[in-house]
Design a protein around this motif. Structure first.
Motif, PDB file in Angstrom:
ATOM      1  N   ALA A 346      23.491  29.607  -1.693  1.00 48.20           N
ATOM      2  CA  ALA A 346      23.579  28.167  -2.380  1.00 48.20           C
ATOM      3  C   ALA A 346      22.331  27.742  -3.126  1.00 48.20           C
ATOM      4  CB  ALA A 346      24.211  27.129  -1.228  1.00 48.20           C
ATOM      5  N   THR A 347      22.388  26.633  -3.904  1.00 43.49           N
ATOM      6  CA  THR A 347      21.254  26.053  -4.492  1.00 43.49           C
ATOM      7  C   THR A 347      21.163  24.639  -4.164  1.00 43.49           C
ATOM      8  OG1 THR A 347      22.798  25.681  -6.398  1.00 43.49           O
ATOM      9  CG2 THR A 347      21.661  27.696  -6.622  1.00 43.49           C
ATOM     10  N   LEU A 348      19.962  24.186  -4.340  1.00 46.79           N
ATOM     11  CA  LEU A 348      19.671  22.849  -4.094  1.00 46.79           C
ATOM     12  C   LEU A 348      19.558  22.034  -5.482  1.00 46.79           C
ATOM     13  CD1 LEU A 348      18.589  20.786  -1.733  1.00 46.79           C
ATOM     14  CD2 LEU A 348      16.318  21.164  -2.388  1.00 46.79           C
ATOM     15  N   GLY A 349      20.364  21.208  -5.580  1.00 50.60           N
ATOM     16  CA  GLY A 349      20.308  20.166  -6.854  1.00 50.60           C
ATOM     17  C   GLY A 349      18.957  19.742  -7.266  1.00 50.60           C
ATOM     18  N   ALA A 350      18.972  19.322  -8.802  1.00 52.13           N
ATOM     19  CA  ALA A 350      17.757  19.269  -9.122  1.00 52.13           C
ATOM     20  C   ALA A 350      17.430  17.894  -8.781  1.00 52.13           C
ATOM     21  CB  ALA A 350      17.872  19.230 -10.783  1.00 52.13           C
ATOM     22  N   ASP A 351      18.289  16.918  -8.487  1.00 52.19           N
ATOM     23  CA  ASP A 351      17.929  15.563  -7.927  1.00 52.19           C
ATOM     24  C   ASP A 351      17.971  15.562  -6.486  1.00 52.19           C
ATOM     25  OD1 ASP A 351      17.265  12.758  -8.787  1.00 52.19           O
ATOM     26  OD2 ASP A 351      19.458  12.463  -8.345  1.00 52.19           O
ATOM     27  N   LEU A 352      17.673  16.624  -5.591  1.00 49.44           N
ATOM     28  CA  LEU A 352      17.695  16.569  -4.381  1.00 49.44           C
ATOM     29  C   LEU A 352      16.207  16.990  -3.966  1.00 49.44           C
ATOM     30  CD1 LEU A 352      21.115  17.861  -3.109  1.00 49.44           C
ATOM     31  CD2 LEU A 352      20.379  15.415  -3.028  1.00 49.44           C
TER      32      LEU A 352
END
Length: 422
Positions: A346-352
């Motif tokens: 998974a990836t961590l969103g840019a706004d998180l």
């Protein structure tokens, strides 16, 4: 642009005309219903109901509260045995709550975070780890206590309404992806919880009744797939399916989540609200304003004297519940999310931000509704159930307080970043 969820999408139906004497009542009733569709309002009402129960249960009139819990309502023609108000709240009213959870899960699968496996990986892995770790910690802390094995699932649940209400109140700068992460996490958590209830908290199975329930649920799903829209067709099917599942020995909330997941979110050619939107529109105010608060009121009333609290902190089952919710949920959700990102699943969103994920992980320890439900299924001894209920309340308060501290700091940090030039 992502499609808005069923709970936020606006209905295109024209308002029903009302004659003069009833216009103010209809208008105010509509405003109340609109307010009840907000998680913040629903969570606050549920909290007030729980506080009211705690206050009543710790007054000289506490016997009246316990008498109210055990008022029996079991008409002979229903043939459902002995059911008091507390059982009706957990088996009847909460079926509506889980129906809406089923709607939310179907919405996430169709239009939300769960429709794309890679996007779904982060909350699904976090939710799964957030179920396993609390159960293991509970079993570790309560090992050797009589009946400990019955309660392992109590700290595995996250309360959607309560958690979202705390997030909305404490984190005004909450980015949309973080709220979506918490909502998806809680929906997956609910699905796991209802599966646990069906598999591990069914003492005896009556296959004939269950078969009738499954048939009616299948008919409900078939009619939904064929585009039938009349609620006068679905309401009797849903009630009968709930009744047959209840008679089978499986907890009736299972019927609620199954019916919710089968309710169609399919768009109509003329742009009318979908079946899922209509069901959500009408049932959410009832769930938030009555069903869940009544369950909370009838479940949360426990004695909070010094001796009673002392019993909680010397009972390893109750301590296991607290440790599972406060520690296990945090480690499980945060650790699961971290491992999912580190492994490339998974990836961590840019706004998180990881600190915000940590806050959500703490907030996942708010078990309340489903934890109280599982506690009531796991323990029938009144004294043990009261200690478990008190433990859930303590853990929920601790988890909310810890998350509040994190979110307040993140609100200030985001405000400082937005004030910087450039």
């Amino acid at each position: 642009m992502p499609r808005p969820s069923a709970r936020t999408r606006k209905s295109t139906r024209r308002p029903v005309a009302t004659v003069w004497p009833f216009r103010p009542t209809a208008r105010y009733g509509g405003q109340v219903a609109k307010a009840l569709r907000l998680e913040t309002v629903g969570g606050i009402i549920m909290l007030l109901a729980a506080v009211a129960a705690l206050i009543w249960a710790n007054t000289p009139w506490s016997d009246a509260y316990y008498d109210l819990q055990h008022v029996e309502f079991s008409p002979s023609w229903l043939n459902i045995g002995h059911m008091d108000l507390a059982h009706w709240a957990s088996g009847g009213l909460l079926a509506v709550f889980f129906f809406l959870a089923g709607l939310e899960l179907r919405e996430e699968l169709t239009h939300g975070e769960l429709r794309n496996p890679r996007d779904a990986a982060l909350p699904v892995i976090a939710a799964s780890a957030g179920v396993v770790l609390p159960a293991l910690i509970f079993l570790l802390v309560s090992a050797g206590e009589a009946g400990a094995s019955r309660g392992w699932a109590i700290p595995t649940a996250t309360d959607i309404a309560f958690a979202l209400a705390v997030l909305a109140v404490t984190f005004s700068a909450c980015p949309a992806p973080l709220r979506a992460f918490l909502l998806t996490l809680a929906v997956v958590d609910d699905l796991i919880a209802i599966t646990i209830i069906a598999l591990f908290y069914t003492d005896s199975m009556k296959w004939g009744w269950l078969g009738l329930g499954v048939v009616l649920i299948a008919v409900y799903g078939f009619l939904q797939s064929r585009g039938v829209r009349s609620p006068w067709v679905y309401a009797p099917l849903a009630v009968l399916a709930w009744y047959f599942v209840l008679k089978s020995g499986v907890h009736a909330t299972v019927a609620g989540v199954a019916l919710g997941m089968l309710t169609s979110p399919r768009e109509t050619p003329d742009g009318r609200p979908t079946n899922a939107e209509r069901a959500d529109h009408f049932l959410r105010p009832f769930s938030a304003g009555f069903a869940v608060p009544v369950f909370a009121f009838l479940s949360a009333g426990v004695t909070l004297s010094v001796s009673a609290l002392g019993d909680v902190f010397t009972d390893r089952i109750a301590l296991g519940v607290i440790a599972g919710l406060v520690i296990g949920k945090f480690i499980g959700v945060f650790g699961g999310a971290w491992l999912a990102v580190r492994s490339g699943l998974a990836t961590l969103g840019a706004d998180l931000h990881w600190r915000e994920i940590a806050g959500v992980a703490m907030l996942a320890g708010v078990g309340f509704t489903v934890s109280l439900l599982i506690g009531g299924l796991a323990y029938t001894d009144p004294s043990q159930l009261e200690r478990v209920t008190t433990a859930v309340l303590i853990a929920s308060v601790l988890a909310s307080a810890a998350a509040t501290v994190v979110f307040r700091r993140r609100t200030r940090a985001r405000a400082l970043l937005s004030d910087r030039p450039g």
